[in-house]
Design a protein around this motif. Structure first.
Motif, short mmCIF file in Angstrom:
data_model
loop_
_atom_site.label_atom_id
_atom_site.label_comp_id
_atom_site.label_asym_id
_atom_site.label_seq_id
_atom_site.Cartn_x
_atom_site.Cartn_y
_atom_site.Cartn_z
N LEU A 1 0.83 -1.21 0.00
CA LEU A 1 0.00 0.00 0.00
C LEU A 1 0.86 1.26 0.00
N ILE A 2 1.92 1.24 0.80
CA ILE A 2 2.81 2.40 0.86
C ILE A 2 3.51 2.60 -0.48
N SER A 3 3.94 1.49 -1.08
CA SER A 3 4.60 1.60 -2.39
C SER A 3 3.67 2.18 -3.44
N GLU A 4 2.41 1.81 -3.40
CA GLU A 4 1.45 2.28 -4.38
C GLU A 4 1.05 3.74 -4.17
N HIS A 5 0.96 4.16 -2.90
CA HIS A 5 0.39 5.47 -2.60
C HIS A 5 1.41 6.51 -2.13
N CYS A 6 2.59 6.09 -1.72
CA CYS A 6 3.55 7.04 -1.15
C CYS A 6 4.94 6.90 -1.75
N PHE A 7 5.05 6.26 -2.89
CA PHE A 7 6.36 5.96 -3.45
C PHE A 7 7.24 7.20 -3.60
N GLU A 8 6.66 8.28 -4.08
CA GLU A 8 7.46 9.48 -4.34
C GLU A 8 7.93 10.16 -3.07
N TYR A 9 7.37 9.77 -1.91
CA TYR A 9 7.78 10.37 -0.64
C TYR A 9 8.87 9.56 0.06
N LEU A 10 9.17 8.37 -0.44
CA LEU A 10 10.11 7.50 0.24
C LEU A 10 11.57 7.92 -0.01
N ASP A 11 12.35 7.91 1.05
CA ASP A 11 13.78 8.21 0.97
C ASP A 11 14.64 6.97 1.17
N ALA A 12 13.97 5.83 1.38
CA ALA A 12 14.70 4.59 1.61
C ALA A 12 13.75 3.42 1.34
N PRO A 13 14.30 2.24 1.10
CA PRO A 13 13.42 1.07 0.91
C PRO A 13 12.58 0.82 2.16
N ILE A 14 11.39 0.30 1.95
CA ILE A 14 10.53 -0.08 3.07
C ILE A 14 11.15 -1.30 3.76
N LYS A 15 11.19 -1.26 5.06
CA LYS A 15 11.79 -2.35 5.82
C LYS A 15 10.71 -3.09 6.62
N ARG A 16 10.63 -4.42 6.44
CA ARG A 16 9.75 -5.25 7.25
C ARG A 16 10.56 -6.04 8.26
#
Length: 693
Positions: A644-659
């Motif tokens: 969901l974050i990748s689809e809706h907030c991708f342009e705001y990310l400064d680093a890969p999402i970490k699980r």
């Protein structure tokens, strides 16, 4: 228990029981009589004619449906030809406001409850005037208007649903009977055993109607059970049982009427085995090639409609002209209603409507927390919320293993028995499927319930009714499941693979279920009260490791916290941590060691519905995110949140999402192995790495 006056002997042909009726003379010796004896001292001429019309109607409808099936105007048909006497006779023995739970060969139930035929035809064509808005087929529907509760394809759960309706009759002091149908194949399911056991233990006013029609699809009865009669199984449940000629409308009606009258006066369950035969395929496409010709011819001679018609002619109750007139009138009614259904337009697909109908809509009445607070442990806050809900909803029922005198294995309901009584605080046998189904039955009668899984792991034994009945019932035909399932869960207490799972991901992917997972005493109380208020099915996860280790200020009075709203536990602007349950505390323990890292900590609290707005707002602010769950990594909710974050907030990310999550293994028992398993050991490294990115 065999009927006092009649019983059946049997002859097996390729494993199928062929039955012959015997009457006992005054010396107790059997004397063979005519198979179908329609004379009865209590049935008048007019009643005979009414019974004939009632079994003739579904027969004529079926004959019409078979024509339409061949023409491609309906997609599927489960024929009950030859079995009409059972559905009609049982339904006639019930009062109009008594519930009946039929199967897919019980058309006579629906016609006898006088459902307008065009609505049935619309249902079978998937149109809006049916009962499921085109969302389900054939007889997979219910209707409160006609007091019919439909089946699901998984057969068994409806037996437990009947338990719940029967329990509601007792709780409301109603002198009512509920009848539930199944086939001989359904008696092999665990739900059959569980439902009959519960009904007997609780002495519920139920008729368990088993149509023994010879075959489960193509499997004959001798390959399904190893006793002579299904009715014999009642002995093991301490139940009364009867064997009834299912092809004799007079016998069905008179015997069942007598039994229902007794049950209304003295509530108890009774098992009825109706001997009959399925003369067409399981569904029409299956055919009947597996049935020996001799067997088919035998049962054709025992046709319930043809034989009854012959009796009426021979008794001079009706003439051939009068019978012809009755048939003509019924056929005209069928044709007229078919025209109405055929004129109806197809259902329009509307995405908003589909999504809206998954849950019952209700106006959330938020009640703010009182300023008066008391420090409570997590476990005490849950108990307090449960107690105040029992006080607010005077018919709310708690069910579960050892919840009454013992107070539950975690003592959450300790003292409740004295406060609310044994009718409302109910110990159950070890039968999760039947109890979850019974909770559904209580909801049908307008009663809320809370079911305690002794451990959340044990919900697997009740998985089917939960995900296939409760979750889908409102979407299918508008009936809500007003049920909360309490789920003690989680690792960290050395309980091993079967008492430590946090299995929320099994349910967050199932439309129709709400999933709540609090982390603090205040949230636990407010969310539990809100879950009980909510008229939809809610799984309420309670982490066992938090029960007695976490304390906090909890508002004294009754209050609610809205489901679907996350809590921002800690503000920050450099990195977002999204988590829930015990992992909130694991994260806080680590964050205290790194005060220089400005972390925004989001406690989801509710996993379904998910507070996407809170998630997106935080990620857009910080640009970095860790999603932290106790469950193992693959297939967990962290994966969906990441997507969901990748689809809706991708342009705001400064680093890969970490699980961050636990190992992809079952949960081990030994402490050092459990510590290695848990994702809490990996969170600190992930925090440092992502902060430096």
């Amino acid at each position: 228990m065999k009927d006092k006056f009649n019983e059946f002997s049997s002859t097996r042909i390729l494993g199928i029981l062929i039955i012959k009726s015997f009457h006992y003379d005054t010396f107790g010796k059997p004397v063979k009589i005519q198979f179908m004896k329609f004379e009865h001292h209590s049935i008048s001429k007019d009643q005979h004619i009414d019974l004939f019309k009632s079994i003739l109607k579904p027969r004529l409808i079926e004959e019409k449906m078979l024509v339409l099936l061949r023409q491609g105007k309906i997609s599927k048909w489960f024929s009950g030809i030859g079995q009409e006497a059972i559905a009609v006779g049982v339904t006639k023995s019930l009062l109009p406001d008594e519930y009946i739970l039929p199967m897919h060969r019980n058309l006579g139930v629906f016609t006898e409850r006088h459902i307008p035929l065009y609505r049935l035809f619309s249902q079978w064509q998937g149109k809006l005037n049916g009962f499921t808005k085109g969302r389900d087929r054939s007889f997979h529907f219910g209707t409160q208007e006609f007091k019919i509760i439909g089946m699901i394809s998984h057969l068994g759960p409806q037996l437990g649903v009947a338990d719940g309706i029967g329990l509601a009759h007792k709780l409301k002091n109603e002198s009512s009977v509920t009848a539930v149908f199944t086939g001989e194949g359904g008696t092999s399911e665990g739900d059959f055993h569980e439902a009959l056991n519960v009904a007997s233990v609780w002495q519920l006013p139920l008729l368990f109607c088993v149509e023994n029609n010879g075959y489960g699809l193509s499997t004959p009865t001798n390959e399904q059970f190893n006793c002579e009669h299904i009715a014999d199984k009642a002995v093991g449940y301490g139940m009364e049982s009867h064997i009834i000629d299912g092809n004799n409308i007079v016998e069905v009606f008179t015997k069942v009427s007598e039994i229902t009258e007794r049950i209304r006066q003295n509530p108890k369950p009774v098992l009825l085995e109706f001997k009959t035969f399925r003369r067409r395929g399981h569904e029409e496409a299956s055919g009947t090639k597996y049935v020996p010709d001799e067997l088919m011819k035998h049962w054709e001679k025992l046709d319930p409609v043809d034989n009854y018609e012959l009796f009426l002619l021979e008794s001079k109750f009706l003439t051939e002209r009068e019978i012809s007139s009755i048939k003509s009138e019924l056929k005209s009614e069928i044709d007229e209603h078919l025209k109405l259904a055929n004129k109806e337009v197809e259902v329009e697909a509307d995405e908003a409507t589909e999504l809206q109908d998954v849950f019952k809509l209700y106006e959330f009445n938020g009640q703010l927390p009182s300023p008066r607070k008391t420090e409570l442990r997590f476990i005490d806050a849950i108990s307090d919320g449960l107690k105040q809900s029992m006080e607010k909803f005077e018919d709310l029922v708690i069910m579960g293993q050892d919840v009454a005198e013992y107070g539950g294995v975690f003592k959450i309901t300790e003292g409740f028995l004295e406060m609310f009584g044994k009718e409302r605080v109910r110990n159950t046998p070890i039968c999760e499927s039947a109890i979850i189904s019974a909770a559904m039955g209580l909801s049908i009668k307008g009663i809320k319930s809370v079911v305690e899984m002794q451990f959340g792991d044990f919900v697997t034994s009740g998985f089917n009714p939960l995900v296939n009945y409760l979750a889908k019932v409102h979407y299918r035909w508008g009936q809500n499941a007003d049920v909360v399932i309490r789920m003690p869960c989680g690792a960290g207490v050395g309980a091993g693979p079967f008492h430590s799972q946090t299995n929320e991901a099994w349910f967050t992917k199932t439309p129709g279920l709400k999933v709540v997972y609090p982390s603090s005493p205040q949230d636990a109380k407010g969310l539990l009260i809100a879950a009980i208020q909510d008229p939809n099915p809610v799984l309420f996860f309670e982490h066992k490791a938090l029960y007695r280790s976490i304390r906090g200020e909890v508002s004294d009075d009754y209050f609610t916290i809205e489901l679907g709203k996350a809590n921002r536990v800690q503000e920050g602007d450099k990195l977002t941590v999204i988590t829930y349950g015990a992992a909130v505390h694991w994260a806080l323990d680590v964050l205290k060691q790194y005060p220089d890292i400005s972390v925004e900590l989001i406690d989801l609290r509710t996993l379904s519905p998910l507070d996407e707005e809170a998630i997106f707002a935080s990620v857009k602010k910080t640009g970095k995110v860790i999603i932290f769950q106790e469950d193992s990594l693959f297939g967990g909710i962290a994966s969906d949140i990441s997507a969901l974050i990748s689809e809706h907030c991708f342009e705001y990310l400064d680093a890969p999402i970490k699980r961050v999550a636990s190992l992809s293994t079952p949960i081990p028992f030994a402490k050092n192995l459990e510590n290695q398993y848990l994702g809490k050991s990996k969170f600190e490294e992930a925090l440092i790495t992502l902060n430096k990115y």
